[in-house]
Design an enzyme around this catalytic site. Sequence first.
Site, PDB file in Angstrom:
ATOM      1  N   GLU A  59       0.858  -1.177   0.000  1.00  0.00           N
ATOM      2  CA  GLU A  59       0.000   0.000   0.000  1.00  0.00           C
ATOM      3  C   GLU A  59       0.892   1.224   0.000  1.00  0.00           C
ATOM      4  OE1 GLU A  59      -3.749   2.111   2.326  1.00  0.00           O
ATOM      5  OE2 GLU A  59      -2.847   0.308   3.170  1.00  0.00           O
ATOM      6  N   CYS A 246      -6.416   1.152   3.017  1.00  0.00           N
ATOM      7  CA  CYS A 246      -7.275   2.330   3.150  1.00  0.00           C
ATOM      8  C   CYS A 246      -7.297   3.202   1.900  1.00  0.00           C
ATOM      9  CB  CYS A 246      -6.837   3.146   4.355  1.00  0.00           C
ATOM     10  SG  CYS A 246      -7.228   2.366   5.933  1.00  0.00           S
ATOM     11  N   ASN A 378     -12.521  -3.332   1.610  1.00  0.00           N
ATOM     12  CA  ASN A 378     -11.415  -3.412   2.558  1.00  0.00           C
ATOM     13  C   ASN A 378     -11.840  -2.848   3.910  1.00  0.00           C
ATOM     14  OD1 ASN A 378      -8.384  -3.351   3.371  1.00  0.00           O
ATOM     15  ND2 ASN A 378      -9.057  -1.256   3.698  1.00  0.00           N
ATOM     16  N   GLU A 379     -11.863  -3.681   4.926  1.00  0.00           N
ATOM     17  CA  GLU A 379     -12.070  -3.237   6.314  1.00  0.00           C
ATOM     18  C   GLU A 379     -13.320  -2.373   6.527  1.00  0.00           C
ATOM     19  OE1 GLU A 379      -8.757  -1.431   8.248  1.00  0.00           O
ATOM     20  OE2 GLU A 379      -7.403  -3.096   7.838  1.00  0.00           O
TER      21      GLU A 379
END
Length: 824
Positions: A59, A246, A378-379
């Site tokens: 990332e 993120c 994602n999350e």
Amino acid sequence: MSPTRTRWRLGLTAAALLVASAGVPAPAHAEDITDYTIAVDPKGSGAKIDDTMYGVFFEDINRAADGGLYAELVQNRSFEYATADNTSYTPLTSWDTSGTADVVSDDGRLNARNRSYLALGGDSSVTNSGYNTGISVESGKVYDFSVWARADRADALGVTLHDADGDLARARRVTVRGGWAKYTARFTAGRTSTTGRLTVAADGPVALDMVSLIPRDTYKGHGLRKDLAEKIAALHPGFVRFPGGCLVNTGSMKGYDEASGYERKRSYQWKDTIGPVEQRATNANVWGYNQSYGLGYYEYFQFAEDTGAMPLPVVPALVTGCGQNKAVDDDALLERHIQDTLDLIEFANGPVTSEWGRKRARMGHPRPFHLTHLEVGNEENLPDEFFARFTRFRAAIEAKYPDITVISNAGPDDSGSTFDTAWKLNRDADVDMVDEHYYNSPQWFLQNNDRYDAYDRNGPKVFLGEYASGGNTFKNALAEGAYMTGLERNADVVKLAAYAPLLANEDDVQWRPDMIWFNNHASWTSADYEVQKLFMTNAGGRVVPSTASGTPALHGPISGAVGLSTWATTAAYDDVQVTGADGTTLLGDDFSGDASRWTHTGGGSWSVEDGQYVQSDVAAENTMVTAGDPAWHDYDLRVKATKKSGKEGFLVAFGVKDTGTYYWWNLGGWNNTATAVEQAVDGGKSTLISKAGSIETGRAYDVHIKVRGRQVTLYLDGQEWGRFTDDQPAEPFRQVVTRDARTGDLIVKVVNAQAAEARTAVDLGGAKVAPKARVTTLAAAPDAVNSQTATPVAPVTSVFEGVADRFTYTFPANSVTFLRIRQR
């Protein structure tokens, strides 16, 4: 060996040592006592370990891409930095000008996505300072310069590469004629420097954009910084997960739309990142800086191919995560993202006759990239909203590409209401694979080796997409290694796993810990990297069943002082009472006087105001104040707490031993979206119980924490909120045995995460083996940290000549040891 038996043997060994230290010879039979046993069943067959099990997660955090893995040496090369992205930015960030130099955004720009350029007047110049301390060059190495330029008449550009001591290479001159065109030059560094500067000077008026300097020598010639790429490749990753994290599900989901205008702070969308680099839009990412997209989807696919890894992209599901927690309600936009995802699969796998396969071929790769797995989301902390959107992605992908494994996720934590809801949705829908993420303390990893033992063998498989133990000391790496033995033992459930994050620029860190550290001229591996590499390069093809004795668990009651804290909020506390289980008052403070009984151990600004203890710095994080005796146990803590302002709620601590070891009830954490109990051990935190919920500003809450033995019950406004028992042992001795599919070797892997060596009786169950084993050992002090100048955690290889069907081996204190035993 039973725990009772182990305790007796350990005790006898200790007694023998005491006798010897007093000058009396130890009993002869003490030499035959072992601390642990490992029994191997060589004829048994455990879980198959796929070649893709261990991978890496990239990332763009900690400046991992620009100034990192992407080899570009010029920062803000297209003058696109803006105050709207970062308050410290301007379009001339990292540039110094002399003479007339103005950043312009008008119809004369290079293209629609490069919205700004530099208008440089005659006899003027502009100088770029690169990343970290400057532009780093190495003597004798070649560097390729390029610039897009425009001039009304033929004008010359003088290009120099220099530092404070003079020129680093011979200056170059480039003649610019007419409209926008790309101009190039080559520099050969005459000496090494880490503080270089690149200057472009104009004889007459000229427009400049996309000023670039890239080393000729990049990883496999594909534009990636060689030392970083080689360290990643040395892990032999089974997959590369990209681009986040993120990055994927934060910011605007609209993306770059030339019809509707330039959308700043967009989520990462793959179509923005392909094609010629001068036509790729820049973007401000969630980590507070801009990314050029010079490292884009094509380069990610190419890097996966170059390292022999499976590409595993992540696309947004239109539910924001990472504290933003918003579901985007726009059906047309959702359909566009679904189509973008289908187009991505075609870009990766489609023939050159297809629209997106043709674009891939034009970029230089006519062969498909063989994409097999793709993650949606994602999350997300809104499991119902996420899953409704995930279901539509999954249906569309499976209808057109049934061979693609579509991966879902279970939110941002290892447990809690979001996790439970997400897993139920995934199980009920028979999803193929679910991504779990968690960052916990070393103790949590030592306590939870058996996490996946009870998972349903017929349910969705697990992708452990992000995990780490909260530090880069060897103690952290030992805990992660111990946990990895459980991952391998459960390789039929945990199909993919990746430590995270991967890279960190030492001068620009948003997240710790990280696997590989770097600056503008050097890189070094962490202790965590060395443990990961040992497991990743010695996975073996199948688990061989084995058992081992354990270490006795010695638990007393939860004990410690009490504390109050805030995190990005202001809050007021009143009427603190701590009473023993027998009703004895241990502490009573209504703040009618001073706060002399409280010790300030964190940040923030505390004062007594109107009979309340108030923390008034809204930006401060972890402002802990403590009171009481670290020996307190079996008590009730009551306090009135009021949030006054800020992003989150408030925190009430108990079992406080010191600034790094405590429990706290975090009410209204994670941007006031959840309430949880967290345990900190030596600075590393893990979540013990969590529920969604928020704290109201201005409302006084009655907080009551009841501690009995190792059980804790929590009450909010007189109602039980939750309870937990912290009695799981942190086992320091873990092992797993696998068989190398190629050589047939038995690989005995042992982590001894304690200060004492572990003398171990190994029983190979009648296997016929060679007498010598190849040994690789990582051993160091628990607080050892690798750095640019020192590598205390590094593998040591040796040969052990005492292998037999039954033999004894002493595993060093604080060590990871791999024994490769050849079967005859």
